[in-house]
Design a protein around this motif. Structure first.
Motif, mmCIF file in Angstrom:
data_model
loop_
_atom_site.group_PDB
_atom_site.id
_atom_site.type_symbol
_atom_site.label_atom_id
_atom_site.label_comp_id
_atom_site.label_asym_id
_atom_site.label_seq_id
_atom_site.Cartn_x
_atom_site.Cartn_y
_atom_site.Cartn_z
ATOM 1 N N THR A 37 -108.243 -61.612 9.099
ATOM 2 C CA THR A 37 -108.488 -61.014 7.826
ATOM 3 C C THR A 37 -108.516 -62.360 6.815
ATOM 4 N N LYS A 38 -108.822 -62.011 5.614
ATOM 5 C CA LYS A 38 -109.090 -63.255 4.723
ATOM 6 C C LYS A 38 -107.606 -64.130 4.600
ATOM 7 N N ASP A 39 -107.917 -65.174 3.887
ATOM 8 C CA ASP A 39 -106.844 -66.214 3.819
ATOM 9 C C ASP A 39 -106.326 -65.773 2.208
ATOM 10 N N PRO A 40 -105.081 -65.714 2.157
ATOM 11 C CA PRO A 40 -104.073 -65.879 2.960
ATOM 12 C C PRO A 40 -103.601 -64.284 3.696
ATOM 13 N N SER A 41 -103.166 -64.211 4.561
ATOM 14 C CA SER A 41 -102.976 -62.813 5.072
ATOM 15 C C SER A 41 -101.702 -61.952 4.624
ATOM 16 N N THR A 42 -101.073 -62.727 4.021
ATOM 17 C CA THR A 42 -99.697 -62.042 3.453
ATOM 18 C C THR A 42 -99.908 -60.850 2.914
ATOM 19 N N PRO A 43 -100.722 -60.219 1.976
ATOM 20 C CA PRO A 43 -100.736 -58.769 1.554
ATOM 21 C C PRO A 43 -101.113 -58.022 2.337
ATOM 22 N N TYR A 44 -102.079 -58.394 3.609
ATOM 23 C CA TYR A 44 -102.030 -57.630 4.557
ATOM 24 C C TYR A 44 -101.338 -57.435 5.765
ATOM 25 N N ARG A 45 -100.647 -58.478 5.974
ATOM 26 C CA ARG A 45 -99.549 -58.312 7.102
ATOM 27 C C ARG A 45 -98.355 -57.764 6.635
ATOM 28 N N ASP A 46 -97.850 -58.045 5.388
ATOM 29 C CA ASP A 46 -96.764 -57.319 4.850
ATOM 30 C C ASP A 46 -96.913 -55.913 4.928
ATOM 31 N N ALA A 47 -98.157 -55.265 4.547
ATOM 32 C CA ALA A 47 -98.457 -53.978 4.651
ATOM 33 C C ALA A 47 -98.263 -53.353 5.892
ATOM 34 N N LEU A 48 -99.018 -53.952 6.671
ATOM 35 C CA LEU A 48 -99.686 -53.494 8.074
ATOM 36 C C LEU A 48 -98.357 -53.404 9.001
ATOM 37 N N THR A 49 -97.469 -54.282 8.818
ATOM 38 C CA THR A 49 -96.220 -54.660 9.649
ATOM 39 C C THR A 49 -94.947 -53.984 9.081
ATOM 40 N N LYS A 50 -94.957 -53.829 7.807
ATOM 41 C CA LYS A 50 -93.778 -53.085 7.075
ATOM 42 C C LYS A 50 -93.341 -51.942 7.918
ATOM 43 N N GLY A 52 -92.169 -48.396 9.053
ATOM 44 C CA GLY A 52 -92.585 -47.184 8.504
ATOM 45 C C GLY A 52 -94.022 -46.958 8.266
ATOM 46 N N SER A 53 -94.818 -47.957 8.192
ATOM 47 C CA SER A 53 -96.189 -47.896 8.008
ATOM 48 C C SER A 53 -96.633 -47.370 9.434
ATOM 49 N N ALA A 54 -98.164 -46.833 9.024
ATOM 50 C CA ALA A 54 -98.877 -45.933 10.125
ATOM 51 C C ALA A 54 -99.230 -47.104 11.144
ATOM 52 N N ILE A 55 -99.253 -48.275 10.776
ATOM 53 C CA ILE A 55 -99.674 -49.320 11.960
ATOM 54 C C ILE A 55 -98.669 -50.184 12.779
ATOM 55 N N ALA A 56 -97.516 -50.287 11.904
ATOM 56 C CA ALA A 56 -96.344 -50.864 12.318
ATOM 57 C C ALA A 56 -95.473 -50.145 13.454
ATOM 58 N N ASP A 57 -95.255 -48.978 13.121
ATOM 59 C CA ASP A 57 -94.311 -47.900 14.092
ATOM 60 C C ASP A 57 -94.906 -47.790 15.406
ATOM 61 N N ASP A 58 -96.296 -47.785 15.681
ATOM 62 C CA ASP A 58 -96.879 -47.551 16.761
ATOM 63 C C ASP A 58 -97.478 -48.772 17.520
ATOM 64 N N GLU A 59 -96.979 -50.053 16.706
ATOM 65 C CA GLU A 59 -97.519 -51.221 17.293
ATOM 66 C C GLU A 59 -98.789 -51.279 17.525
#
Length: 284
Positions: free
Chosen positions: A74-87, A89-96
């Protein structure tokens, strides 16, 4: 199934695929290996260096996203993307679905140590990057990833394009930035990359495309072969597809990474013998 190159070519393709599968299974019965479609063209698809994979839709999937170890850059910083993707209930986080997220800055640090870069190469099956940093990757990852297209990163967008999207001001710059991240949209792109095959425009006269594996049925391989040829030759798939006009397609073969090429199609000319006349030369 209607074969884009015609019924006669379909028969030739079926015969060649069956011969190739028989050979592979007798030589390497314990494991499946990829089957590649080789397309010879009258002209190069590009005159410039190009390492960006273009997705070709297939009816028979090559892999499942859940089977792939995915690295996201990702771009720097990764915080906005990391937070959304690892939250939760998200489509990405639940299935790792994404095993690791690194910023471009972190990637540069890793690449300075060849052992760490090699570990990165071996550890992940699929590497994807935000389209805004994608152009920097060849200089960072270098020959380890890009020589002979060994493990090319794929480009993804973190959110759906939207001219009305709300932009935010960066902490270190007054420039407005798009820090949106839509997990469902990212997931859909990852699933497409894992399921389908891809091609990279060549500056030579041949491109190689994975269409399946040696433990597949012949019919499934023929369907994927037809999908690839149709996508690359039909104008309705432009601008990504339709890059090889039918009159510029000189030949099509199937092979593994180590086998000889088996003929599927050869453009007819006054001096060309038919595949039937020469087929005995290709029997294993």
């Amino acid at each position: 199934m209607s074969f884009v190159l015609g019924d006669t070519v379909k028969q030739d393709a079926e015969r060649s695929v069956k011969a190739l599968l028989s050979h592979v299974q007798s030589e390497q019965a314990s494991r499946a290996v990829p089957i590649y479609l080789m397309l010879n063209t009258a002209e190069p698809l590009t005159r410039q260096s190009d390492h960006t994979p273009r997705i070709i839709p297939l009816r028979n999937r090559l892999s499942k996203l859940s089977e792939e170890r995915v690295l996201l850059i990702t771009k720097d910083p990764s915080t906005p993307y990391r937070d959304a993707l690892t939250k939760k209930g998200s489509a990405i986080a639940d299935d790792e679905l994404i095993k690791e997220i690194v910023t471009l800055k972190k990637l540069k640090s890793i690449a300075r140590d060849y052992r760490k870069l090699t570990k990165l190469f071996n550890e992940y099956d699929l590497i994807v990057a935000d389209h805004r940093v994608y152009k920097f990757l060849p200089n960072i990852l270098g020959a380890k990833f890009y020589l002979k297209n060994k493990k090319l990163p794929f480009m993804v967008q973190m959110a759906k394009p939207d001219p009305e999207a709300k932009l935010v001001k960066g902490k270190k710059s007054p420039k407005l930035k798009d820090e949106r991240c839509h997990p469902e949209y990212v997931k859909s792109q990852l699933k497409s990359i894992a399921k389908n095959t891809y091609f990279v425009p060549s500056s030579g006269d041949c491109i190689s495309i994975k269409v399946g594996f040696s433990d597949w049925e012949c019919g499934k391989l023929l369907e994927n072969i037809n999908d690839v040829v149709t996508f690359l030759t039909h104008g309705k798939f432009r601008p990504i597809g339709g890059v090889i006009p039918m009159d510029k397609l000189k030949g099509v073969n199937v092979k593994t990474s180590t086998s000889m090429a088996m003929p599927v199609y050869k453009k007819a000319d006054k001096t060309t013998q038919s595949i039937d006349e020469n087929y005995d030369e290709f029997n294993f």
